[in-house]
Design an enzyme around this catalytic site. Structure first.
Site, PDB file in Angstrom:
ATOM      1  N   ARG A  89      31.818 -78.949 -49.917  1.00  0.00           N
ATOM      2  CA  ARG A  89      32.820 -78.890 -48.872  1.00  0.00           C
ATOM      3  C   ARG A  89      32.319 -77.986 -47.743  1.00  0.00           C
ATOM      4  O   ARG A  89      31.867 -76.866 -47.991  1.00  0.00           O
ATOM      5  CB  ARG A  89      34.106 -78.293 -49.442  1.00  0.00           C
ATOM      6  N   ASN A 209      49.060 -73.104 -49.151  1.00  0.00           N
ATOM      7  CA  ASN A 209      48.949 -71.784 -48.525  1.00  0.00           C
ATOM      8  C   ASN A 209      48.648 -71.941 -47.056  1.00  0.00           C
ATOM      9  O   ASN A 209      49.221 -71.292 -46.200  1.00  0.00           O
ATOM     10  CB  ASN A 209      47.836 -70.981 -49.199  1.00  0.00           C
ATOM     11  N   GLY A 210      47.689 -72.836 -46.789  1.00  0.00           N
ATOM     12  CA  GLY A 210      47.453 -73.290 -45.421  1.00  0.00           C
ATOM     13  C   GLY A 210      48.101 -74.655 -45.310  1.00  0.00           C
ATOM     14  O   GLY A 210      48.102 -75.405 -46.285  1.00  0.00           O
ATOM     15  N   ARG A 239      49.887 -67.180 -42.219  1.00  0.00           N
ATOM     16  CA  ARG A 239      49.590 -67.421 -40.803  1.00  0.00           C
ATOM     17  C   ARG A 239      50.869 -67.698 -40.026  1.00  0.00           C
ATOM     18  O   ARG A 239      51.757 -68.400 -40.514  1.00  0.00           O
ATOM     19  CB  ARG A 239      48.651 -68.625 -40.638  1.00  0.00           C
ATOM     20  N   ASP A 281      53.655 -66.467 -51.198  1.00  0.00           N
ATOM     21  CA  ASP A 281      53.803 -67.569 -52.150  1.00  0.00           C
ATOM     22  C   ASP A 281      55.197 -68.185 -52.015  1.00  0.00           C
ATOM     23  O   ASP A 281      56.207 -67.498 -52.171  1.00  0.00           O
ATOM     24  CB  ASP A 281      53.588 -67.019 -53.571  1.00  0.00           C
ATOM     25  N   GLU A 384      41.394 -83.483 -53.303  1.00  0.00           N
ATOM     26  CA  GLU A 384      40.285 -83.381 -52.352  1.00  0.00           C
ATOM     27  C   GLU A 384      38.936 -83.533 -53.046  1.00  0.00           C
ATOM     28  O   GLU A 384      38.014 -84.127 -52.498  1.00  0.00           O
ATOM     29  CB  GLU A 384      40.368 -82.029 -51.623  1.00  0.00           C
TER      30      GLU A 384
HETATM   31  P1  ADP Z   1      45.925 -73.925 -51.132  1.00  0.00           P
HETATM   32  O1  ADP Z   1      46.285 -74.141 -49.695  1.00  0.00           O
HETATM   33  O2  ADP Z   1      45.417 -72.532 -51.405  1.00  0.00           O
HETATM   34  O3  ADP Z   1      45.126 -75.022 -51.759  1.00  0.00           O
HETATM   35  P2  ADP Z   1      48.117 -74.943 -52.720  1.00  0.00           P
HETATM   36  O4  ADP Z   1      48.051 -76.325 -52.167  1.00  0.00           O
HETATM   37  O5  ADP Z   1      47.815 -74.742 -54.150  1.00  0.00           O
HETATM   38  O6  ADP Z   1      47.320 -73.889 -51.871  1.00  0.00           O
HETATM   39  O7  ADP Z   1      49.609 -74.419 -52.453  1.00  0.00           O
HETATM   40  C1  ADP Z   1      50.009 -73.131 -52.758  1.00  0.00           C
HETATM   41  C2  ADP Z   1      51.477 -73.013 -52.405  1.00  0.00           C
HETATM   42  O8  ADP Z   1      52.208 -73.968 -53.180  1.00  0.00           O
HETATM   43  C3  ADP Z   1      52.071 -71.649 -52.724  1.00  0.00           C
HETATM   44  O9  ADP Z   1      52.893 -71.222 -51.657  1.00  0.00           O
HETATM   45  C4  ADP Z   1      52.893 -71.934 -53.957  1.00  0.00           C
HETATM   46  O10 ADP Z   1      53.997 -71.099 -54.034  1.00  0.00           O
HETATM   47  C5  ADP Z   1      53.334 -73.350 -53.698  1.00  0.00           C
HETATM   48  N1  ADP Z   1      53.780 -73.951 -54.952  1.00  0.00           N
HETATM   49  C6  ADP Z   1      53.069 -74.269 -56.032  1.00  0.00           C
HETATM   50  N2  ADP Z   1      53.883 -74.714 -57.016  1.00  0.00           N
HETATM   51  C7  ADP Z   1      55.130 -74.663 -56.525  1.00  0.00           C
HETATM   52  C8  ADP Z   1      56.423 -74.962 -57.017  1.00  0.00           C
HETATM   53  N3  ADP Z   1      56.566 -75.408 -58.257  1.00  0.00           N
HETATM   54  N4  ADP Z   1      57.493 -74.787 -56.195  1.00  0.00           N
HETATM   55  C9  ADP Z   1      57.328 -74.339 -54.948  1.00  0.00           C
HETATM   56  N5  ADP Z   1      56.147 -74.021 -54.410  1.00  0.00           N
HETATM   57  C10 ADP Z   1      55.075 -74.187 -55.189  1.00  0.00           C
END
Ligand code: ADP
Length: 403
Positions: A89, A209-210, A239, A281, A384
């Site tokens: 990546r 997260n993003g 952000r 989170d 991905e």
């Molecule tokens: P990244 O961008 O690091 O790949 P992810 O796609 O794993 O991140 O998403 C992380 C986000 O998803 C966090 O804010 C986490 O709280 C949220 N998340 C994961 N599981 C749940 C859930 N069951 N309910 C609500 N939010 C969730």
């Protein structure tokens, strides 16, 4: 063919080994804290997880991963030769790379040269590539660019209205990110709609997260919410998303900070974390809001409102969409976020089936719109790494044919 997928960061290196005869994941893990104190390597396969001692350098990390994969007792393959190709990546391919490519010295040099546009990511990505080249010199390697999918954006979407000379000289424009995820869910959407990808008109919301939102016409990205960097767009974990640039000057003078300091603040201390004061989170912020924390509630409102705005913008740009897709950690898991984003959009033909939105088996594609919703709403789990492995396989297959 088995394919190793690498996502190298400055102090971490995530890996996945996939068997492309059935597109199944064989093993995965993360080398964390490379070069720092107490580095570790996690290794998951067949529902088990083990932790190994980590690495001081990226090269050592690759060597250790390979040794774990071929370990007589714990490994999942017999020898390195079973790995047919490696896919990497890379965050920024700029205006240069419109699709995934086989790696040669020029590609690595380009990835390094593009570091100016992605200083936190491209140097680490290049380090991962160089490490693999050293350790597995005879294995073909492919780069999958996060930006490639968005190179189909038209000028009016990717240009900022700054002086044209500066755009030309410094390549300041929108590049977007999460392209691999948006492309993957677009392809999956085409399958469930029973259409060719080139017929897909949709809005894909990658919320993690993003987060980024993309407008898809004819299966291609025509606009996306992230910009020159991932700071632009919707409210994210840490952000701020879109902001008046004057805020930067204001914070610099009032908090006595440098521009770099404020950009770091806007990237790492704002968003859900900054507004709620609880966490970046989404789950934690949701829990706090449920307990009555007003700032947590406000943070969630800001996030949903910012996503709704982009959905609305892209509805206008696309002249309506066939589907809205939710993906990423929040998009796939938070029924509350999805409901907040699409509520009160009936007049745009968007009607959620609340029951379906709340109750479905996670980890699969799910239609969550009401039968009378003109725009279908889907949850599509992103993958991905699988998308990257498919690209890698396609490129390496052609290579073998042309030999
Ligand atoms: P990244 O961008 O690091 O790949 P992810 O796609 O794993 O991140 O998403 C992380 C986000 O998803 C966090 O804010 C986490 O709280 C949220 N998340 C994961 N599981 C749940 C859930 N069951 N309910 C609500 N939010 C969730």
């Amino acid at each position: 063919m088995k394919i190793l997928i690498i996502n190298a960061g400055s102090s971490s290196l995530k890996y996945q080994l996939l068997d492309m005869t059935n597109e199944k994941l064989i093993a995965k893990g993360n080398c964390e804290k490379i070069g720092l104190n107490d580095p570790i390597i996690s290794y998951k396969h067949d529902g088990k997880e083990e932790i190994f001692e980590g690495a001081k350098t990226h090269e050592e990390a690759i060597k250790k991963i390979l040794n774990i994969l071929v370990d007589k007792d714990k490994g999942v393959i017999k020898s390195f030769d079973e790995i047919g190709a490696i896919g990497h990546r890379v965050v920024m391919g700029g205006w240069l790379y419109r699709e995934s490519v086989l790696i040669d010295e020029k590609v690595i040099k380009d990835v390094e040269a593009l570091s100016d546009l992605a200083p936190l990511h491209n140097p680490a990505n290049a380090m991962g590539i160089r490490a693999c080249e050293k350790v597995m010199p005879n294995t073909p390697q492919v780069v999958i660019f996060d930006t490639a999918f968005h190179t189909t954006m038209p000028e009016e979407a990717y240009m900022y209205a700054i002086k044209y000379e500066d755009y030309e000289k410094f390549h300041i424009r929108k590049y977007g990110a999460h392209g691999t995820s948006h492309r993957y869910v677009t392809q999956e959407l085409a399958k469930v709609l029973g259409k060719d990808v080139s017929e897909v008109k949709a809005i894909t919301c990658h919320l993690g997260n993003g987060s980024s939102i993309t407008a898809i016409r004819n299966g291609q990205s025509v606009d996306t919410s992230m910009g020159l960097t991932p700071l632009q767009g919707v409210v994210m974990g840490t952000r701020s998303g879109d902001i008046d640039p004057t805020v930067v000057q204001f914070l610099c003078s009032h908090k006595n900070q440098t521009v770099d300091g404020v950009l770091n603040y806007l990237n790492k201390e704002c968003g859900l974390l900054g507004v709620s004061g609880v966490s970046s989170d989404h789950r934690e912020v949701t829990k706090a809001a449920e307990k009555g924390n007003k700032r947590a509630e406000l943070a969630l409102d800001l996030l949903a409102y910012s996503v709704k705005k982009y959905v609305g913008m892209y509805m206008a740009i696309l002249n309506g969409a066939d589907a809205i897709v939710f993906t990423g950690g929040i998009g796939e898991n938070s029924a509350e976020a999805r409901e907040q984003i699409v509520e009160n959009m009936e007049n745009l033909g968007v009607i959620l089936d609340k029951e379906k939105n709340n109750n479905f088996k996670r980890g699969q594609i799910e239609l969550i719109s009401a039968p009378n919703s003109k725009v279908k709403i889907y949850v599509i789990p992103t993958d991905e790494e699988l998308m990257m492995a498919r690209d890698t396989l396609n490129i390496v297959k052609n290579l073998k044919k042309s030999k």
